[in-house]
Scaffold this motif. Structure first.
Motif, PDB file in Angstrom:
ATOM      1  N   GLU A   1       1.043  -0.934   0.054  1.00  0.00           N
ATOM      2  CA  GLU A   1       0.034  -0.307  -0.123  1.00  0.00           C
ATOM      3  C   GLU A   1       0.814   1.716  -0.070  1.00  0.00           C
ATOM      4  O   GLU A   1      -0.064   2.442   0.131  1.00  0.00           O
ATOM      5  N   SER A   2       2.006   1.166  -0.164  1.00  0.00           N
ATOM      6  CA  SER A   2       2.953   2.355   0.010  1.00  0.00           C
ATOM      7  C   SER A   2       3.012   3.000  -1.050  1.00  0.00           C
ATOM      8  O   SER A   2       2.743   2.174  -2.241  1.00  0.00           O
ATOM      9  N   PRO A   3       3.110   4.026  -1.535  1.00  0.00           N
ATOM     10  CA  PRO A   3       3.189   4.404  -3.005  1.00  0.00           C
ATOM     11  C   PRO A   3       4.490   4.659  -3.492  1.00  0.00           C
ATOM     12  O   PRO A   3       5.375   3.910  -3.386  1.00  0.00           O
ATOM     13  N   ALA A   4       4.615   4.858  -5.005  1.00  0.00           N
ATOM     14  CA  ALA A   4       5.437   4.368  -5.768  1.00  0.00           C
ATOM     15  C   ALA A   4       7.220   5.151  -5.387  1.00  0.00           C
ATOM     16  O   ALA A   4       6.703   6.076  -5.035  1.00  0.00           O
ATOM     17  N   GLY A   5       7.937   4.831  -5.509  1.00  0.00           N
ATOM     18  CA  GLY A   5       9.682   5.320  -4.992  1.00  0.00           C
ATOM     19  C   GLY A   5       9.484   5.280  -3.338  1.00  0.00           C
ATOM     20  O   GLY A   5      10.997   5.667  -3.228  1.00  0.00           O
TER      21      GLY A   5
END
Ligand code: 13P
Ligand code: SF4
Length: 368
Positions: A276-280
């Protein structure tokens, strides 16, 4: 630990591709009579054949829900196969492809030691103690807990189960993982000096009656040999390498490591957090290497690495391989059951109580 006799030598002559083909064929032949369960720490080559994969809690729930299958082949370790046998219908046969796939943590507590501890705590100290066992324990330990107003827990619901336990009694004996016990109790606001380590190798666990009187949690001196490899020095190295890394560890790691981490939680929690963490995003993970490597592959848009530069591998999980899986399924297809894990009815009767209390106390994965 159980001993696995050698399987017929011709399995050594088959290539990985031939073994995979044979497993696929046997799965088709056995159809709905067979369910393969796989823990997240299994090798990719094995997990590809799992009908369901998950952490200990999820796999226990799936094992308990099997209504159609005749055979559960458990690609995990011995205590998981025992739990599946306890929770599934009597007609279901549970099979562990390699009998030597045990768990060093589960082996750190046996029934005789627990009975000695109980004599000391209940008779000598007159303490009202609720025994809580991590699911990573032998069926006999679960049975003892079920028969003494206690319960099982997993790393996903340890807090909910400890809260339940404190509603039943004034102290908790948590076994066999001192780290999961300490991390969970600390998260609930219990102070470190209210927790004592009970060492089963010492008379009376190395404790005095007065120490027990003042303690809230008695932590069995056991640990996971894989998660014990993560250190605070490694966490510091990661931070120095790149401060953007978030450190995410399993609560079987030591209290010091969990305190240094940004987040800690069960295997499912680790997977969900990275997913669920953002790209990057950048993640340094403190858990078994097969899971970390799978997360690296599944999230090419994120930077994922292990907290440690050494390989933290569960060598017993690793014993389950394609050769043993193919041998197990060949035998099943030909009408022979090999490596059945079967808990005696007497042990089952009380162990099921401890496991059902665990399943009744399911709550969202804890964050320390
Ligand atoms: P979970 O599957 O509950 O996260 O436990 C990890 C583990 O060490 C299994 O043996
Ligand atoms: Fe046991 Fe640790 Fe391996 Fe899990 S990872 S099976 S607790 S030794």
């Amino acid at each position: 630990m159980l001993f696995q006799p050698p399987i017929p030598p011709h399995y050594n002559d088959l290539t990985q591709a031939q073994l995979a083909k044979r497993i696929t064929m046997r799965k088709t032949e056995l159809g709905s009579r067979l369910v393969i369960l796989g823990h997240h720490y299994q090798q990719d080559e094995v997990i590809q054949f799992a009908d369901y994969f998950g952490d200990s809690l999820k796999l226990s729930q799936i094992g308990a829900d099997q209504k159609e299958a005749e055979f559960i082949v458990f690609c995990g370790v011995h205590f998981m196969a025992e739990s599946a046998d306890i929770l599934s219908d009597d007609r279901v046969k549970v099979i562990l492809p390699d009998l030597s796939a045990g768990c060093s943590m589960a082996d750190m507590a046996n029934l005789e030691q627990l009975e000695d501890a109980w004599d000391f705590l209940e008779k000598d100290c007159q303490a009202c103690v609720i025994p809580i066992t991590y699911v990573n324990s032998a069926a006999s330990i679960k049975s003892f807990c079920g028969g003494h107003q206690g319960a099982c827990c997993t790393s996903s619901n340890a807090r909910a189960v400890l809260e339940w336990a404190f509603a039943q009694g004034e102290k908790v004996l948590f076994l066999p993982d001192q780290h999961l016990g300490r991390n969970t109790a600390f998260d609930m606001g219990i102070k470190l000096d209210e927790m004592l380590v009970y060492d089963p190798k010492l008379p009376d666990g190395g404790l005095t009656k007065s120490q027990v009187e003042h303690a809230k949690v008695l932590l069995w001196k056991g640990h996971c040999s894989v998660h014990a490899l993560f250190t605070t020095a490694q966490c510091e190295e990661v931070r120095q390498l790149d401060p953007e890394y978030k450190i995410l560890v399993h609560p079987e790691c030591s209290w010091e490591v969990v305190q240094q981490a940004d987040l800690a939680g069960s295997t499912e929690f680790i997977i969900k957090t990275v997913r669920e963490s953002p790209a990057g995003s950048k993640w340094a993970i403190g858990t078994e290497i097969h899971l970390v490597e799978r997360l690296i592959q599944e999230h090419p848009d994120k930077t994922v690495r292990s907290v440690a530069s050494i390989q933290c591998l569960c060598t017993t999980m690793y014993r389950i391989d394609l050769k043993h899986l193919a041998w197990t399924l060949d035998n099943l297809a030909e009408g022979r059951i090999v490596n059945q894990i079967s808990v005696t009815p007497d042990t089952k009767r009380l162990a099921v109580i401890a496991l059902e209390r665990m399943l009744a106390n399911v709550s969202p994965a804890p964050v320390f």
